[in-house]
Motif scaffolding. Structure first.
Motif, PDB file in Angstrom:
ATOM      1  N   GLN A 121      17.923  -5.182 -25.190  1.00 19.27           N
ATOM      2  CA  GLN A 121      16.500  -5.012 -24.917  1.00 19.27           C
ATOM      3  C   GLN A 121      16.073  -5.607 -23.580  1.00 19.27           C
ATOM      4  N   GLY A 122      16.994  -6.188 -22.833  1.00 14.75           N
ATOM      5  CA  GLY A 122      16.654  -6.691 -21.503  1.00 14.75           C
ATOM      6  C   GLY A 122      16.462  -8.189 -21.469  1.00 14.75           C
ATOM      7  N   LYS A 123      16.612  -8.743 -20.267  1.00 15.36           N
ATOM      8  CA  LYS A 123      16.536 -10.190 -20.090  1.00 15.36           C
ATOM      9  C   LYS A 123      15.161 -10.746 -20.463  1.00 15.36           C
ATOM     10  N   ALA A 124      14.097 -10.017 -20.125  1.00 16.07           N
ATOM     11  CA  ALA A 124      12.746 -10.496 -20.431  1.00 16.07           C
ATOM     12  C   ALA A 124      12.552 -10.654 -21.934  1.00 16.07           C
ATOM     13  N   VAL A 125      13.023  -9.697 -22.718  1.00 15.50           N
ATOM     14  CA  VAL A 125      12.903  -9.787 -24.177  1.00 15.50           C
ATOM     15  C   VAL A 125      13.747 -10.945 -24.696  1.00 15.50           C
ATOM     16  N   GLY A 126      14.936 -11.131 -24.125  1.00 14.28           N
ATOM     17  CA  GLY A 126      15.762 -12.263 -24.523  1.00 14.28           C
ATOM     18  C   GLY A 126      15.070 -13.595 -24.268  1.00 14.28           C
ATOM     19  N   LEU A 127      14.446 -13.729 -23.107  1.00 16.76           N
ATOM     20  CA  LEU A 127      13.725 -14.965 -22.794  1.00 16.76           C
ATOM     21  C   LEU A 127      12.511 -15.143 -23.694  1.00 16.76           C
ATOM     22  N   ASN A 128      11.773 -14.060 -23.936  1.00 13.23           N
ATOM     23  CA  ASN A 128      10.611 -14.153 -24.822  1.00 13.23           C
ATOM     24  C   ASN A 128      11.025 -14.562 -26.230  1.00 13.23           C
ATOM     25  N   TYR A 227       3.991 -14.824 -20.942  1.00 13.14           N
ATOM     26  CA  TYR A 227       5.449 -14.894 -20.890  1.00 13.14           C
ATOM     27  C   TYR A 227       6.023 -13.802 -19.968  1.00 13.14           C
ATOM     28  N   TRP A 228       7.239 -13.316 -20.256  1.00 12.41           N
ATOM     29  CA  TRP A 228       7.923 -12.404 -19.344  1.00 12.41           C
ATOM     30  C   TRP A 228       7.600 -10.952 -19.676  1.00 12.41           C
ATOM     31  N   ASN A 229       7.583 -10.118 -18.645  1.00 14.70           N
ATOM     32  CA  ASN A 229       7.226  -8.709 -18.775  1.00 14.70           C
ATOM     33  C   ASN A 229       8.481  -7.863 -18.992  1.00 14.70           C
ATOM     34  N   PRO A 230       8.644  -7.207 -20.155  1.00 18.06           N
ATOM     35  CA  PRO A 230       9.850  -6.408 -20.423  1.00 18.06           C
ATOM     36  C   PRO A 230      10.019  -5.213 -19.492  1.00 18.06           C
TER      37      PRO A 230
END
Length: 423
Positions: A121-128, A227-230
């Motif tokens: 799902q991408g780095k942003a989703v992982g960080l979120n 937070y981060w934008n997917p």
């Protein structure tokens, strides 16, 4: 009409020549001021100053196909010189052995927790995801192939503890992959371009982006901006701008070192730099309103700097196109480009580049011994990387327009020829 066209062509060629010269001296001036004002009086990087307190920190490590790297990354985190941390390993749909490896690591250290996502799902989703399950109010975010210096967290936390308006602190990445010409050039690039620019931007106003490979955040600042934008191709650039638009401060800490792997093939380098260029272009489209708001005036210089860098890339592409067209079609004299081989102008730009590399290597020499041996490789930088930057910038603009709002997922990058140990 001819006079107007001549003026436009003169501006085009003048901009192509003077813009890199102007920016080079601006970066050198800003970098040297930063060194004199902030950096010169610091202790050695391996002797961080004591902090008034040591609040616990959550370390967020999103992973996708990191089986070859994650064990040494976690080992470096376990060696951090900091009283209390938790390590959150997020397996984002890996198809290699990452999942089983991080489970094994967690079984031997109760500071490690693991979360598995079913698909990429991408780095942003992982960080979120990691942020949602993190226990603490400060986050150290690193890539799954980075090796952090044991003292980096103390250096970064000093900024977050000194001022409640500091939302993020970016570290100082160092290149591990140095076995090829491309790798050796990148050693100088991260010093003379990336490190020097961050010093200069910190001097003149705002930092364009944190280094996503290692950055420390305040949870409340991330919560403030969502937070981060997917959808962001470069989540580090995107979150930096959203923080600064909300008036959070972003700092650069050169003493916070981490060792990273970089591409050493042209294909891998192209993919990486195109993603960076597309991420920067996304910010140009997303944040153009800052130019209309006086309260965001400190962001104007870095917005205009990146805008002008894209314009310079197109100017260089137009000049190259005129040269190629002139090989087959007779152009008016004002549009005729006789050669792309640098003459006296190339000598001036090349000399300025080497001067810039010398200044930046002086600034970074306190963090790495024997750094000067890479200086002579930097003569190739304008030839290799300017051409690459022009091409990626030109391709990035239409790519971003056509891409729309798709979610950014992971692709395993080229990580070069790995050394046996840190230089």
């Amino acid at each position: 009409m001819t006079e107007t066209a001549t003026t436009i062509v003169g501006i085009l060629f003048g901009f192509a020549f003077y813009y890199p010269l102007f920016m080079s001296y601006l970066w050198m001036t800003g970098g040297l001021y930063y060194y004199r004002h902030y950096e010169r009086h610091d202790r050695p990087y391996d002797e961080p100053p004591p902090l008034p307190e040591y609040p616990p920190v959550s370390v967020l490590v999103p992973c996708h196909d990191e089986a070859a790297n994650i064990a040494e990354t976690v080992a470096a985190l376990q060696a951090l010189d900091y009283p209390e941390i938790e390590i959150l390993l997020i397996n984002d749909g890996s198809v290699d052995d990452t999942g089983s490896l991080i489970e094994s690591l967690a079984a031997h250290d109760d500071r490690i927790r693991v979360v598995h996502l079913a698909r990429n799902q991408g780095k942003a989703v992982g960080l979120n995801t990691a942020a949602m399950v993190a226990r603490h109010d400060y986050f150290l975010c690193i890539d799954g192939d980075s090796l952090v210096d044991p003292h980096c967290l103390k250096w970064m936390m000093r900024h977050l503890l000194r001022s409640p308006r500091v939302g993020a602190v970016t570290g100082n990445p160092r290149i591990r992959t140095r076995s090829t010409l491309l790798g050796r050039i990148q050693v100088g690039e991260f010093s003379s371009i990336i490190g020097l620019i961050k010093r200069a931007q910190r001097t003149y106003g705002k930092v364009f982006t944190v280094s996503g490979v290692m950055v420390c955040f305040r949870r409340s600042a991330l919560h403030d901006v969502g937070y981060w934008n997917p959808q962001a191709l470069t989540e580090d650039i995107d979150v930096s701008w959203r923080l600064e638009v909300r008036h959070w401060d972003v700092r650069f800490e050169p003493n916070a070192l981490c060792w990273i792997l970089m591409p050493e093939t042209l294909r891998g380098l192209w993919r990486q730099r195109l993603r960076w260029a597309m991420g920067g272009t996304q910010v140009l489209f997303a944040q153009y309103r800052v130019l209309t708001r006086w309260r965001h005036r400190r962001l104007w210089p870095i917005y205009l700097e990146y805008f002008c860098s894209v314009a310079w890339a197109y100017a260089m592409a137009i000049i190259a196109a005129l040269f190629v067209i002139g090989l087959f079609v007779e152009l008016p004299p004002m549009l005729h480009v006789a050669t792309l081989v640098p003459a006296w102008s190339g000598l001036i730009i090349g000399t300025t580049c080497l001067f810039q590399f010398a200044v930046s290597m002086f600034l970074d020499s306190r963090y790495e011994r024997g750094y000067g041996r890479y200086y002579y490789w930097m003569i190739w930088y304008p030839l290799v990387y300017w051409i690459l930057n022009v091409m990626t910038s030109v391709v990035a603009l239409p790519s971003v327009v056509l891409r729309g709002k798709q979610r950014a997922t992971w692709k395993s990058p080229d990580r070069g020829i790995r050394p046996a140990n840190i230089p």
